[in-house]
Motif scaffolding. Structure first.
Motif, PDB file in Angstrom:
ATOM      1  N   ASP A 211       7.808   2.391 -10.267  1.00  0.00           N
ATOM      2  CA  ASP A 211       6.654   1.544  -9.960  1.00  0.00           C
ATOM      3  C   ASP A 211       7.044   0.251  -9.247  1.00  0.00           C
ATOM      4  O   ASP A 211       6.193  -0.381  -8.601  1.00  0.00           O
ATOM      5  N   LEU A 212       8.307  -0.150  -9.360  1.00  0.00           N
ATOM      6  CA  LEU A 212       8.752  -1.357  -8.665  1.00  0.00           C
ATOM      7  C   LEU A 212       8.729  -1.184  -7.147  1.00  0.00           C
ATOM      8  O   LEU A 212       8.791  -2.163  -6.408  1.00  0.00           O
ATOM      9  N   THR A 213       8.645   0.054  -6.686  1.00  0.00           N
ATOM     10  CA  THR A 213       8.582   0.298  -5.243  1.00  0.00           C
ATOM     11  C   THR A 213       7.157   0.232  -4.713  1.00  0.00           C
ATOM     12  O   THR A 213       6.945   0.339  -3.503  1.00  0.00           O
ATOM     13  N   THR A 214       6.171   0.048  -5.612  1.00  0.00           N
ATOM     14  CA  THR A 214       4.779  -0.030  -5.174  1.00  0.00           C
ATOM     15  C   THR A 214       4.586  -1.155  -4.163  1.00  0.00           C
ATOM     16  O   THR A 214       5.002  -2.283  -4.386  1.00  0.00           O
ATOM     17  N   GLY A 215       3.975  -0.831  -3.042  1.00  0.00           N
ATOM     18  CA  GLY A 215       3.679  -1.847  -2.048  1.00  0.00           C
ATOM     19  C   GLY A 215       4.840  -2.269  -1.193  1.00  0.00           C
ATOM     20  O   GLY A 215       4.719  -3.230  -0.438  1.00  0.00           O
TER      21      GLY A 215
ATOM     22  N   GLY B 257      13.686  -0.787  -7.429  1.00  0.00           N
ATOM     23  CA  GLY B 257      13.699   0.664  -7.292  1.00  0.00           C
ATOM     24  C   GLY B 257      14.116   1.111  -5.910  1.00  0.00           C
ATOM     25  O   GLY B 257      14.369   2.294  -5.695  1.00  0.00           O
ATOM     26  N   ASN B 258      14.181   0.184  -4.962  1.00  0.00           N
ATOM     27  CA  ASN B 258      14.530   0.523  -3.581  1.00  0.00           C
ATOM     28  C   ASN B 258      16.034   0.446  -3.354  1.00  0.00           C
ATOM     29  O   ASN B 258      16.721  -0.350  -3.983  1.00  0.00           O
ATOM     30  N   THR B 259      16.510   1.279  -2.448  1.00  0.00           N
ATOM     31  CA  THR B 259      17.900   1.208  -2.016  1.00  0.00           C
ATOM     32  C   THR B 259      17.926   0.641  -0.600  1.00  0.00           C
ATOM     33  O   THR B 259      17.185   1.091   0.278  1.00  0.00           O
TER      34      THR B 259
ATOM     35  N   SER C 253       0.659   1.283   2.877  1.00  0.00           N
ATOM     36  CA  SER C 253      -0.293   1.163   1.779  1.00  0.00           C
ATOM     37  C   SER C 253       0.308   0.349   0.660  1.00  0.00           C
ATOM     38  O   SER C 253       1.429   0.598   0.234  1.00  0.00           O
ATOM     39  N   ASP C 254      -0.464  -0.609   0.146  1.00  0.00           N
ATOM     40  CA  ASP C 254       0.023  -1.423  -0.959  1.00  0.00           C
ATOM     41  C   ASP C 254       0.208  -0.603  -2.229  1.00  0.00           C
ATOM     42  O   ASP C 254       0.880  -1.028  -3.150  1.00  0.00           O
ATOM     43  N   GLN C 255      -0.412   0.566  -2.312  1.00  0.00           N
ATOM     44  CA  GLN C 255      -0.351   1.367  -3.526  1.00  0.00           C
ATOM     45  C   GLN C 255       0.664   2.505  -3.448  1.00  0.00           C
ATOM     46  O   GLN C 255       0.802   3.270  -4.401  1.00  0.00           O
ATOM     47  N   SER C 256       1.336   2.655  -2.335  1.00  0.00           N
ATOM     48  CA  SER C 256       2.302   3.740  -2.213  1.00  0.00           C
ATOM     49  C   SER C 256       3.574   3.420  -2.987  1.00  0.00           C
ATOM     50  O   SER C 256       3.935   2.266  -3.174  1.00  0.00           O
ATOM     51  N   THR C 257       4.253   4.453  -3.472  1.00  0.00           N
ATOM     52  CA  THR C 257       5.545   4.295  -4.121  1.00  0.00           C
ATOM     53  C   THR C 257       6.595   5.049  -3.323  1.00  0.00           C
ATOM     54  O   THR C 257       6.289   5.924  -2.516  1.00  0.00           O
ATOM     55  N   VAL C 258       7.847   4.702  -3.580  1.00  0.00           N
ATOM     56  CA  VAL C 258       8.974   5.282  -2.867  1.00  0.00           C
ATOM     57  C   VAL C 258       9.881   5.967  -3.889  1.00  0.00           C
ATOM     58  O   VAL C 258      10.226   5.363  -4.907  1.00  0.00           O
ATOM     59  N   PRO C 259      10.273   7.215  -3.676  1.00  0.00           N
ATOM     60  CA  PRO C 259      11.183   7.868  -4.616  1.00  0.00           C
ATOM     61  C   PRO C 259      12.510   7.107  -4.714  1.00  0.00           C
ATOM     62  O   PRO C 259      13.136   6.795  -3.702  1.00  0.00           O
TER      63      PRO C 259
END
Length: 409
Positions: free
Chosen positions: A182-186, A104-106, A191-197
């Protein structure tokens, strides 16, 4: 709806061509580059297996801390590749990014000759970032302007500026993550629980698309025709018959990706004894089965592993004995005919094989079934079926195309 067009080339070099716009309420056609890197074909099996390990063992996937994947082998299979040219910053720097449904990350800066350049629109969030899937990346998160072309711009998009990479090779500058959020979690250090748009999140939140849907059409190599990736919906000119959807599996870890449940049969032979869970992945070239299912397939076909290509192989005079390979997903069956199960014959020697054999595109995942990640339906599956990745409705869809039963090979 945003339409990105892709051309699959017959050369090792590749070039970008625009595909005619599909008539939609809103459509923008952008060129993608696709092709074969002939120098990478000899390691196609190992690269796919390494990617599978990276995806299965991805740290923090779904919020759970997992073992770090081995990155001693290139986990990005650039033998078959699909890329988009992206402008980042103001003034924009151009980057060639691999499309990846497994992330999910770029990320940019994987190619040290073209690092991320901070500009007037760049904002350093002060957070370090990591990514696993298409290789391993570590670096710093920025938010920046991302331009896909033709005025299609996302402001304040999360960008990972790589300062260290492992298991990522090729003339590419990074990845454009189009997998589930959700693949961006951690992936951020705070924070291990944060997500990234994700990029798809950005397109939707800024009104560029109505739903987070990706429709993908990849034609068989031998057909020598163009395909497309549609952001925000589907392109009904590329499929025949109805779309059939199944929910994303709840089985972990496949459910963190675009995972589905399926059973597999070869002719009348059951390859799986029941439904198993795995993923549909544009970043994997082959179709990978858990080692026990792979063994069952090899025995059913009578094929043996070739020492040079690492693929299952049969003498070409036994090609007539190949039976249909059936994927039972939901209440539908998606069938690969004999030609769909073998590598393009014209590329046998580039693969390290010879013209007297056929080589199967079904490979060994490397682990026995029961892990919750028992297969990957990669490009060789997707080239026969239109595929829809629908994050808005947590489902994956398939439809036949005019090339589903093609005998070209």
């Amino acid at each position: 709806m945003i339409v990105l067009s892709l051309v699959f080339l017959a050369t090792a070099y590749g070039s970008a061509f625009a595909h005619p716009s599909v008539r939609r309420d809103v459509s923008v056609t952008l060129p993608l580059e696709g092709g074969l890197n002939l120098a990478r074909l000899a390691s196609i099996v190992e690269s796919d297996q390494a990617r599978a390990v990276a995806l299965m063992q991805r740290p923090h996937v779904g919020g759970q801390k997992r073992r770090s994947p081995s990155t001693s082998v290139d986990a990005t299979n650039t033998a078959v590749y699909f890329t988009v040219q992206v402008g980042i910053g103001e003034p924009a720097s151009q980057y060639t990014l691999l499309l990846d449904t497994g992330s999910g990350n770029t990320w940019v800066g994987a190619n040290s000759s073209n690092p991320y350049h901070s500009t007037s629109t760049s904002h350093n969030t002060g957070k370090s970032s990591v990514n696993y899937g298409s290789g391993s990346f570590s670096g710093t998160e920025y938010t920046d302007k991302l331009d896909l072309g033709n005025g299609l711009v996302i402001n304040d998009q999360s960008i990972g500026a790589a300062n260290k990479t492992s298991g990522f090779e090729g003339d590419f500058d990074g990845i454009l993550g189009i997998g589930p959020t959700d693949l961006t979690t951690g992936t951020l250090s705070d924070s291990d629980q944060s997500t990234v748009p994700t990029v798809v999140d950005g397109l939707k939140s800024q009104g560029k698309i109505r739903e987070e849907i990706l429709g993908m059409f990849y034609p068989p190599y031998a057909e020598q025709t163009s395909g497309s990736v549609t952001f925000g919906g589907v392109d009904d000119s590329h499929y025949t018959g109805p779309l059939s959807y199944v929910p994303i599996t709840k089985t972990e870890p496949a459910g963190y990706y675009f995972g589905v449940n399926q059973t597999i049969s070869y002719g009348d032979v059951e390859i799986t004894s029941g439904a198993v869970s795995g993923i549909v992945d544009s970043g994997t070239s082959l179709i990978l089965l858990a080692s026990d299912h792979f063994k069952a397939y090899a025995e059913a076909t009578g094929a043996t592993q070739d020492s040079n290509t690492k693929m299952l192989s049969l003498p070409k005079d036994q090609f007539r004995n190949i039976k249909p390979l059936n994927f039972h997903i939901g209440d539908k069956t998606w069938t690969l005919n004999a030609n769909a199960q073998i590598w393009p014959r014209s590329l046998n020697t580039a693969l390290g094989g010879d013209d007297d054999h056929v080589y199967f595109v079904v490979g060994n995942l490397g682990e026995r079934s029961g892990s919750g990640f028992d297969f990957i339906n990669g490009y060789m599956f997707m080239q026969r079926f239109y595929t829809v990745f629908d994050s808005s409705n947590s489902r994956v869809g398939f439809a036949t195309t005019k090339y589903t039963n093609s005998e070209a090979n």
